[in-house]
Write an enzyme that holds these catalytic residues in place. Structure first.
Site, short mmCIF file in Angstrom:
data_model
loop_
_atom_site.label_atom_id
_atom_site.label_comp_id
_atom_site.label_asym_id
_atom_site.label_seq_id
_atom_site.Cartn_x
_atom_site.Cartn_y
_atom_site.Cartn_z
N ASP A 151 46.34 30.93 41.58
CA ASP A 151 47.02 32.23 41.65
C ASP A 151 46.89 32.91 40.29
O ASP A 151 47.29 32.36 39.27
CB ASP A 151 48.50 31.98 41.99
CG ASP A 151 49.25 33.27 42.28
OD1 ASP A 151 50.17 33.23 43.11
OD2 ASP A 151 48.95 34.31 41.68
N ASP A 164 44.49 37.75 44.93
CA ASP A 164 44.61 36.93 43.71
C ASP A 164 44.97 35.47 43.95
O ASP A 164 45.29 34.77 43.02
CB ASP A 164 45.59 37.59 42.73
CG ASP A 164 47.02 37.12 42.90
OD1 ASP A 164 47.43 36.95 44.06
OD2 ASP A 164 47.68 36.92 41.88
N GLU A 165 44.90 35.04 45.18
CA GLU A 165 45.35 33.68 45.50
C GLU A 165 44.45 33.01 46.51
O GLU A 165 44.03 33.66 47.47
CB GLU A 165 46.66 33.79 46.27
CG GLU A 165 47.91 33.62 45.56
CD GLU A 165 49.04 33.67 46.57
OE1 GLU A 165 49.33 32.65 47.18
OE2 GLU A 165 49.60 34.77 46.75
P1 TTP Z 1 51.42 37.92 43.07
O1 TTP Z 1 50.48 36.77 42.86
O2 TTP Z 1 52.59 37.71 43.96
O3 TTP Z 1 52.00 38.39 41.66
P2 TTP Z 1 51.30 38.52 40.25
O4 TTP Z 1 49.91 37.98 40.27
O5 TTP Z 1 51.41 39.93 39.78
O6 TTP Z 1 52.24 37.65 39.32
P3 TTP Z 1 52.36 36.06 39.21
O7 TTP Z 1 51.93 35.71 37.81
O8 TTP Z 1 53.80 35.77 39.44
O9 TTP Z 1 51.45 35.48 40.26
O10 TTP Z 1 50.64 39.16 43.62
C1 TTP Z 1 49.32 39.48 43.20
C2 TTP Z 1 49.13 40.98 43.11
O11 TTP Z 1 49.40 41.59 44.36
C3 TTP Z 1 50.06 41.64 42.11
O12 TTP Z 1 49.51 41.65 40.80
C4 TTP Z 1 50.26 43.01 42.68
C5 TTP Z 1 50.07 42.85 44.16
N1 TTP Z 1 51.37 42.87 44.87
C6 TTP Z 1 51.74 44.02 45.55
O13 TTP Z 1 50.99 45.00 45.58
N2 TTP Z 1 52.95 44.06 46.18
C7 TTP Z 1 53.82 43.00 46.18
O14 TTP Z 1 54.92 43.09 46.75
C8 TTP Z 1 53.43 41.81 45.48
C9 TTP Z 1 54.35 40.62 45.44
C10 TTP Z 1 52.20 41.80 44.85
MG MG Z 2 49.51 36.11 41.10
#
Ligand code: TTP
Ligand code: MG
Length: 369
Positions: free
Chosen positions: A13, A107-108
């Site tokens: 992630d 991103d995952e």
């Molecule tokens: P996430 O992996 O949930 O969050 P993140 O990568 O920003 O932070 P973390 O370090 O905690 O993993 O989501 C990935 C991307 O998806 C995030 O950068 C922006 C987008 N996103 C949205 O557009 N809406 C949302 O509600 C969420 C949770 C994420």
């Molecule tokens: Mg993330």
């Protein structure tokens, strides 16, 4: 067939994904609290840099609220094309190790590296090498979780964010799960978590005290899933070729409601989240459906289809509200509202283009918030 406890599953992630990309590409934003999307007066943030998170700024938070928490917050407009490109780059790195890749969003992804292309013995070593390569090639950090099943790999990747690597070995699984807060169980949505807390379930150890039958009585089908998961039992395969058919979210209301005045604001806030979700998975549909569950558990499903992919938030809002208005007379009160997009742009079985989530669609639907 590899025995379930011998599998090596990695979950990767990216850290504060959109925000990190923005900070990477604009040195003036580095080290600063930033939020991507929204804006002070309008819209919601997609994500925030770790500097902004210290103030409590989070994904899906209205811009004005984020600014209130962190007055020096800088709002940056999203650049989805760039995020897609990075996502592809990262995906190609995964492919150096395995073809068994199940992307959950841009991103995952889950990777089954039980057998991997370089022939590396340990899952942890594979994860380390992936983290290094991702950093070398994109200048971005990610976090990794390694375990024998998807559930634990997913929980592990979030354990030491950012730039963290966490391994949960089979003999550590039960102790780890027992101490895990119920809100951190992947697949337990906010409403379910609140319900569990009301039952005195705050950690995995509390959850474990309930029999399968008791959980089924209280949580329906999901009960047996919770029963297994807290015991570290999750045999779901990493599914590389599964095709996503729909993207949806739903919310159980705190109290049953019947009038347009009461339901409309809830639907509007759901539309905000729904739109973020569609953007996150980068997949839009030609069909929008509204689901309503009445207080006596009848399901009303209504949809509208276009001959193009419905990508504008305004149009999604307008169509959803029309669907609600048209059906307001068909029930006394409702207990749940949901929105789904189907006939998706990316339904084809095209590994590189897939933006998928877990095989239990319920998972997504259980994220009621
Ligand atoms: P996430 O992996 O949930 O969050 P993140 O990568 O920003 O932070 P973390 O370090 O905690 O993993 O989501 C990935 C991307 O998806 C995030 O950068 C922006 C987008 N996103 C949205 O557009 N809406 C949302 O509600 C969420 C949770 C994420
Ligand atoms: Mg993330």
């Amino acid at each position: 067939m590899i025995s379930p406890q011998k599998r090596k599953i990695v979950h990767i992630d990216m850290d504060a994904f959109y925000a990190s990309v923005e900070q990477r590409d604009n040195p003036a934003l580095r080290g600063k609290p930033i939020a991507v999307g929204g804006g002070e007066n309008r819209g919601v943030t997609t994500t925030a840099s770790y500097e902004a998170r210290k103030y409590g700024v989070r994904s899906a938070m209205p811009g004005y609220m984020a600014k209130k928490l962190c007055p020096q917050l800088i709002f940056v407009p999203p650049r989805f094309k760039v995020y897609q490109e990075v996502s592809q780059q990262v995906r190609s790195i995964f492919q150096e190790f395995t073809d068994l890749i199940e992307p959950l969003s841009l991103d995952e992804a889950f990777l089954d590296v039980s057998k991997n292309k370089p022939g590396i013995q340990y899952g942890m070593e594979v994860a380390k090498q992936i983290m290094q390569k991702v950093y070398q090639e994109t200048n971005l950090t990610c976090s990794a979780g390694v375990s024998y099943c998807k559930f634990l790999a997913k929980v592990a990747s979030g354990y030491k964010k950012p730039n963290g690597l966490t391994v949960i070995r089979p003999h550590q699984a039960e102790a780890f799960l027992e101490s895990l807060a119920i809100g951190d169980f992947f697949g337990v949505g906010k409403v379910t978590a609140a319900k569990m807390r009301n039952l005195g379930i705050h950690t995995g150890a509390d959850l474990k005290r309930f029999s399968k039958l008791e959980l089924a009585q209280r949580f329906g089908k999901s009960g047996s899933f919770y029963y297994d998961i807290v015991r570290g039992i999750d045999n779901r395969p990493v599914n590389a070729s599964r095709v996503r058919k729909s993207v949806g979210i739903e919310r159980t209301l705190e109290e049953d409601l019947g009038s347009m005045d009461d339901i409309e604001p809830i639907l509007i806030s759901l539309i905000d989240k729904f739109y973020l979700r569609l953007q996150k998975v980068d997949n839009f549909g030609r069909t929008i459906s509204l689901k309503l569950k009445t207080s006596d558990f009848q399901i009303i499903n209504r949809s509208v289809s276009k001959d193009y992919f419905i990508k504008s938030k305004e149009e999604i809002s307008r169509l959803s509200l029309i669907l609600l208005e048209e059906n307001i007379d068909s029930f006394d009160t409702i207990r749940l509202v949901g929105l789904t997009a189907s006939n998706l742009e990316k339904e084809q079985d095209h590994l590189l283009d897939l933006q998928l989530r877990l095989d239990l669609k319920d998972y997504e639907h259980r994220e009621e918030e």
